[in-house]
Every structure is written in C-alpha cells, then in structure tokens.
Enzyme design. Structure first.
Site, PDB file in Angstrom:
ATOM      1  N   CYS A  65      37.762  42.987  30.936  1.00 38.24           N
ATOM      2  CA  CYS A  65      36.313  42.791  30.819  1.00 38.24           C
ATOM      3  C   CYS A  65      35.754  44.044  30.158  1.00 38.24           C
ATOM      4  O   CYS A  65      36.519  44.785  29.516  1.00 38.24           O
ATOM      5  CB  CYS A  65      35.658  42.454  32.154  1.00 38.24           C
ATOM      6  SG  CYS A  65      35.607  43.765  33.383  1.00 38.24           S
ATOM      7  N   THR A  67      34.467  46.932  31.397  1.00 36.61           N
ATOM      8  CA  THR A  67      34.991  48.164  31.996  1.00 36.61           C
ATOM      9  C   THR A  67      36.311  47.945  32.726  1.00 36.61           C
ATOM     10  O   THR A  67      36.969  48.920  33.094  1.00 36.61           O
ATOM     11  CB  THR A  67      34.000  48.713  33.043  1.00 36.61           C
ATOM     12  OG1 THR A  67      33.800  47.674  34.018  1.00 36.61           O
ATOM     13  CG2 THR A  67      32.668  49.104  32.416  1.00 36.61           C
ATOM     14  N   HIS A  98      54.211  52.959  43.268  1.00 41.95           N
ATOM     15  CA  HIS A  98      53.783  53.217  44.648  1.00 41.95           C
ATOM     16  C   HIS A  98      53.011  52.057  45.272  1.00 41.95           C
ATOM     17  O   HIS A  98      53.092  51.842  46.477  1.00 41.95           O
ATOM     18  CB  HIS A  98      52.899  54.467  44.708  1.00 41.95           C
ATOM     19  CG  HIS A  98      53.657  55.741  44.457  1.00 41.95           C
ATOM     20  ND1 HIS A  98      53.131  56.983  44.721  1.00 41.95           N
ATOM     21  CD2 HIS A  98      54.899  55.966  43.967  1.00 41.95           C
ATOM     22  CE1 HIS A  98      54.018  57.922  44.398  1.00 41.95           C
ATOM     23  NE2 HIS A  98      55.096  57.322  43.928  1.00 41.95           N
TER      24      HIS A  98
HETATM   25  C1  RB5 Z   1      29.623  41.951  31.040  1.00 43.34           C
HETATM   26  O1  RB5 Z   1      28.391  42.329  30.475  1.00 43.34           O
HETATM   27  C2  RB5 Z   1      30.202  43.114  31.819  1.00 43.34           C
HETATM   28  O2  RB5 Z   1      29.418  43.343  32.949  1.00 43.34           O
HETATM   29  C3  RB5 Z   1      31.632  42.830  32.206  1.00 43.34           C
HETATM   30  O3  RB5 Z   1      32.406  42.647  31.068  1.00 43.34           O
HETATM   31  C4  RB5 Z   1      32.337  43.927  32.982  1.00 43.34           C
HETATM   32  O4  RB5 Z   1      32.235  45.164  32.351  1.00 43.34           O
HETATM   33  C5  RB5 Z   1      32.023  44.004  34.411  1.00 43.34           C
HETATM   34  O5  RB5 Z   1      32.581  44.817  35.170  1.00 43.34           O
END
Ligand code: RB5
Length: 146
Positions: A65, A67, A98
């Site tokens: 996603c 992050t 681990h």
């Molecule tokens: C989407 O905008 C974003 O929130 C998602 O890809 C992710 O980074 C969430 O943790």
C-alpha cells in the site's frame, strides 16, 4: 514456492514489478488484486492474501500500500498471520529468522522498486531459526485467543 500478492490502488505500479521479480526467481505467484488505480480499501486485499496464507493455499504473502502500514495492520488481525512492513533488508531477514513472518509488506510511497526487490530476496532466502524463537511465536499465537 507459491506466493500470494495483493495491493491497494497506491501499490498498483509496484505489484507487477515484484510479481515479475518473484517469477524470475522461480516462484509461482497468485495475484489477489487490486488491478487498477481506482481507489479501493486496503483491508480487503490484506484479507484475501492473509486467507491464502493461513489456509495453506499459498506459502507466503506480499502486500503493498502507500506506506505498508495499513495493509500490514489489517493482515495481522487474521489469526496465524505475522506480517512485517519493511523498508530495508536487515529487518526483512531478521523478521523471518526470529519472528517467522509469513507476510512481507512494502510502502510504494516509501521505497523504490530496486530496494523492494532486494528486501524481497532477503526475506525469501532467510529461514526461521526455531528454538527460543519458536517459544515466542507460541506466545504470540496464545495472544490470538484473548
Ligand atoms: C491510501 O491513501 C493509503 O492510506 C494507503 O495506501 C496506505 O498507505 C495505508 O496505510
């Protein structure tokens, strides 16, 4: 190995790059979407990949996603899943040795494709060490019953 892969709309460009890399390494890949850049909710893709891993249909999973945080949190809500979000290879390697992680998550807004490939390779090649680490995994599994 057979790997499950999934992403939200933010991970849509990195997913095919990692899929192709996994296939180059000789793995089979099952793609659980999403397949376009239309906005979607990452928990749905986390759930699909996590189910494939917990059921044994796939050996390991990869989730992407923006992050890597939301999609890994969602996957970790499923019993039997130990998902790690990584932006460098050391954590990826140790998380397997681990913590016996069974899902690797990336942030496509955080790392580039070459670093993502390097992290993937370290993670796939690392092996769980068992022993005292297994005792801790057992304790984590007990937490799932609370
Ligand atoms: C989407 O905008 C974003 O929130 C998602 O890809 C992710 O980074 C969430 O943790």
């Amino acid at each position: 190995m057979k790997l499950a892969i999934g992403c939200d709309h933010v991970g849509i460009e990195l997913k095919p790059v990692i899929t192709e890399y996994l296939e180059e390494l000789g793995h089979e890949v099952q793609d659980f979407g999403t397949q376009s850049d239309s906005r979607v909710d990452y928990p749905n893709y986390a759930q699909a990949v996590a189910k494939a891993v917990v059921s044994g249909n796939c050996d390991l999973g990869i989730l992407i996603c923006g992050t890597g945080v939301g999609i890994s949190i969602a996957a970790n809500k499923m019993n039997g899943i130990r998902a790690v979000v990584c932006s460098e290879p050391y954590t990826a390697k140790l998380s397997k040795e681990h913590n016996n992680t069974n899902i690797l998550a990336f942030g496509s807004r955080v790392i580039g494709s070459e670093l993502a490939k390097m992290i993937t390779k370290e993670w796939l090649e690392a092996e769980f060490e068992g022993g005292r680490h297994q005792n801790r995994i057992n304790q984590i599994t007990e937490l799932e019953k609370l």
